[in-house]
Design an enzyme around this catalytic site. Structure first.
Site, PDB file in Angstrom:
ATOM      1  N   SER A 122     -37.650 -69.334  21.789  1.00  0.00           N
ATOM      2  CA  SER A 122     -38.650 -68.922  22.777  1.00  0.00           C
ATOM      3  C   SER A 122     -38.350 -69.432  24.175  1.00  0.00           C
ATOM      4  O   SER A 122     -39.081 -69.116  25.115  1.00  0.00           O
ATOM      5  CB  SER A 122     -40.039 -69.426  22.335  1.00  0.00           C
ATOM      6  OG  SER A 122     -40.388 -68.895  21.077  1.00  0.00           O
ATOM      7  N   GLU A 162     -30.938 -65.005  22.171  1.00  0.00           N
ATOM      8  CA  GLU A 162     -29.592 -65.467  21.875  1.00  0.00           C
ATOM      9  C   GLU A 162     -29.633 -66.378  20.649  1.00  0.00           C
ATOM     10  O   GLU A 162     -30.711 -66.844  20.259  1.00  0.00           O
ATOM     11  CB  GLU A 162     -28.996 -66.207  23.080  1.00  0.00           C
ATOM     12  CG  GLU A 162     -28.829 -65.323  24.306  1.00  0.00           C
ATOM     13  CD  GLU A 162     -28.215 -66.045  25.499  1.00  0.00           C
ATOM     14  OE1 GLU A 162     -27.892 -67.255  25.373  1.00  0.00           O
ATOM     15  OE2 GLU A 162     -28.059 -65.415  26.546  1.00  0.00           O
ATOM     16  N   PRO A 163     -28.481 -66.665  20.024  1.00  0.00           N
ATOM     17  CA  PRO A 163     -28.480 -67.463  18.786  1.00  0.00           C
ATOM     18  C   PRO A 163     -29.182 -68.811  18.908  1.00  0.00           C
ATOM     19  O   PRO A 163     -29.857 -69.254  17.988  1.00  0.00           O
ATOM     20  CB  PRO A 163     -26.987 -67.635  18.491  1.00  0.00           C
ATOM     21  CG  PRO A 163     -26.350 -66.422  19.078  1.00  0.00           C
ATOM     22  CD  PRO A 163     -27.139 -66.128  20.310  1.00  0.00           C
ATOM     23  N   GLU A 221     -41.743 -60.445  19.297  1.00  0.00           N
ATOM     24  CA  GLU A 221     -42.334 -60.472  20.652  1.00  0.00           C
ATOM     25  C   GLU A 221     -43.105 -61.767  20.903  1.00  0.00           C
ATOM     26  O   GLU A 221     -44.123 -61.778  21.593  1.00  0.00           O
ATOM     27  CB  GLU A 221     -43.263 -59.263  20.891  1.00  0.00           C
ATOM     28  CG  GLU A 221     -42.689 -57.930  20.486  1.00  0.00           C
ATOM     29  CD  GLU A 221     -41.492 -57.513  21.314  1.00  0.00           C
ATOM     30  OE1 GLU A 221     -41.006 -58.334  22.111  1.00  0.00           O
ATOM     31  OE2 GLU A 221     -41.019 -56.388  21.156  1.00  0.00           O
ATOM     32  N   ARG A 256     -45.895 -56.487  23.184  1.00  0.00           N
ATOM     33  CA  ARG A 256     -46.877 -57.222  22.386  1.00  0.00           C
ATOM     34  C   ARG A 256     -48.008 -56.314  21.934  1.00  0.00           C
ATOM     35  O   ARG A 256     -48.531 -56.462  20.825  1.00  0.00           O
ATOM     36  CB  ARG A 256     -47.414 -58.407  23.188  1.00  0.00           C
ATOM     37  CG  ARG A 256     -46.426 -59.558  23.247  1.00  0.00           C
ATOM     38  CD  ARG A 256     -46.927 -60.751  24.014  1.00  0.00           C
ATOM     39  NE  ARG A 256     -45.883 -61.779  23.997  1.00  0.00           N
ATOM     40  CZ  ARG A 256     -45.531 -62.517  25.035  1.00  0.00           C
ATOM     41  NH1 ARG A 256     -46.157 -62.368  26.185  1.00  0.00           N
ATOM     42  NH2 ARG A 256     -44.577 -63.423  24.928  1.00  0.00           N
TER      43      ARG A 256
END
Length: 400
Positions: free
Chosen positions: A136, A131-132, A378, A258
């Site tokens: 992390s 989201e904005p 990722e 990943r």
């Protein structure tokens, strides 16, 4: 094809798949990649070619129309595609993650409904967690899903959707606040079918894909926001049919993602090495090819060693996941090493090209702008180090 980045123990089928993909990359991707990238043009013809090769169903089980191949096969295919153009590997990556999540966690009805059409590429997936203001910190998501009878009403804004415009299926992580004891047990993954395109979606009232985010690299593939305003989703489109498991489902997807990002780093680094060693044998200074200068030979040696090390680490992580064992340690190491080495190999190749590396006429200029995305995709290097560090402390904890 040189001796770098070879993989021992492959089956004949795996070798045939990789040979086919390598040929496709050499003939259909590399010749057009730089032109399409400079135009920021979606590679429609390349995607159609990948559909015909069955690459969108590479890991989907045969019972659902896919090829039923392993994560290792997929990672090696991604490495080859990224060698041609990293953006194309992004088109299949989020699709692969969503297919993996449905296959691993979906209800039987969800598998039968989505996977056969995902295998052909008719349905193409996008993955929406960020989201904005999130970064992390996944626990801080604010997009909410509120139960209303047999439906959920979704409201919020998501960010950094690869394939956000061109996809027809989006796996979206939302807060549902239905009694979980921690924030991570109050998240749910919703499967949203939509019409491809930008702007308000004609088939999903309240869902909007505002447009492509302009990026310095990783062009061609569309990266977007996703806005949800009172979007109503039937309860049978909760992934797995049970709320509160979204975080764990998404983390499983990120874990295989990943390995994918590591494979992309390997592919881009290998292409940068190929360009560098080729240019070094063509360019002359002080009366001899620059490849004959010891300084350039040292640089080539370092680049090749990094290409090889990253490839083998990526292969190990993929094989660990295929074996059914926990692989967050290996996946974190592979993603961290491959992305950092990719950046370094690309920069060394850029230096070998000298002033010509700064010209858009040379392919290395494109790679130089693409490599940084792998440092954050990722999970950043810092996140990978946290994962690896915690796992090492689990493995090597001393008795008190």
């Amino acid at each position: 094809m040189g001796r770098l980045a070879q993989t021992d123990g492959l089956t004949e089928i795996q070798r045939d798949i990789l040979a086919t993909v390598r040929d496709f990359v050499d003939k259909e991707i590399i010749p057009v990649a730089t032109e399409l990238e400079h135009k920021d043009e979606y590679p429609t013809a390349i995607v159609e070619g990948m559909k015909q090769l069955g690459l969108f169903g590479l890991t989907i089980p045969e019972e659902f129309g896919g090829l039923g191949e392993s994560l290792l096969t997929y990672a090696l295919v991604v490495e080859e595609i990224a060698r041609g153009w990293m953006s194309v590997s992004g088109i299949v990556n989020t699709h692969f993650i969503v297919a993996h999540m449905i296959n691993a966690h979906g209800t039987q009805e969800q598998k039968e409904y989505f996977l056969p059409r995902m295998a052909t590429g008719e349905v193409r997936g996008a993955f929406s967690m960020s989201e904005p203001g999130l970064g992390s910190d996944v626990a801080a998501i604010s997009t909410k899903g509120v139960k209303d009878g047999d439906e959920y009403v979704l409201n919020g804004q998501k960010m950094w959707l690869t394939n956000g415009g061109t996809s027809t299926l989006v796996a979206v992580l939302c807060k549902t606040d239905e009694g979980g004891s921690t924030p991570y047990k109050n998240m749910t993954t919703f499967l949203i079918e939509k019409t491809p395109g930008f702007g308000p979606n004609p088939t999903v009232p309240g869902l909007t894909v505002p447009g492509k985010i302009e990026k310095m690299g990783y062009k061609g593939v569309d990266t977007t926001e996703l806005v949800l305003q009172d979007v109503r989703i039937p309860a049978n489109r909760v992934l797995g049919g049970v709320t509160g498991k979204g975080f764990y489902q998404m983390m499983d997807g990120v874990e295989v993602g990943r390995v994918n990002v590591a494979a992309r780093g390997c592919g881009v680094a290998r292409r940068a090495f190929e360009l560098g060693i080729s240019y070094a044998q063509q360019r002359s200074t002080f009366g001899k090819k620059i490849a004959e200068h010891q300084a350039i030979q040292f640089k080539l040696a370092e680049m090749a060693t990094k290409v090889e090390a990253a490839h083998q680490m990526m292969v190990m992580a993929a094989r660990k996941k295929d074996s059914g064992e926990r692989n967050d340690l290996e996946a974190g190491m592979a993603k961290y090493l491959a992305s950092e080495y990719c950046k370094e190999v690309v920069e060394d190749s850029f230096r070998i090209h000298g002033g010509y590396g700064f010209s858009k006429e040379y392919e290395i200029e494109r790679l130089y702008r693409e490599a940084p995305m792998l440092l954050i995709g990722e999970g950043t290097a810092e996140i990978q180090k946290m994962i690896v560090g915690r796992r090492l402390l689990e493995e090597y904890r001393i008795a008190e």
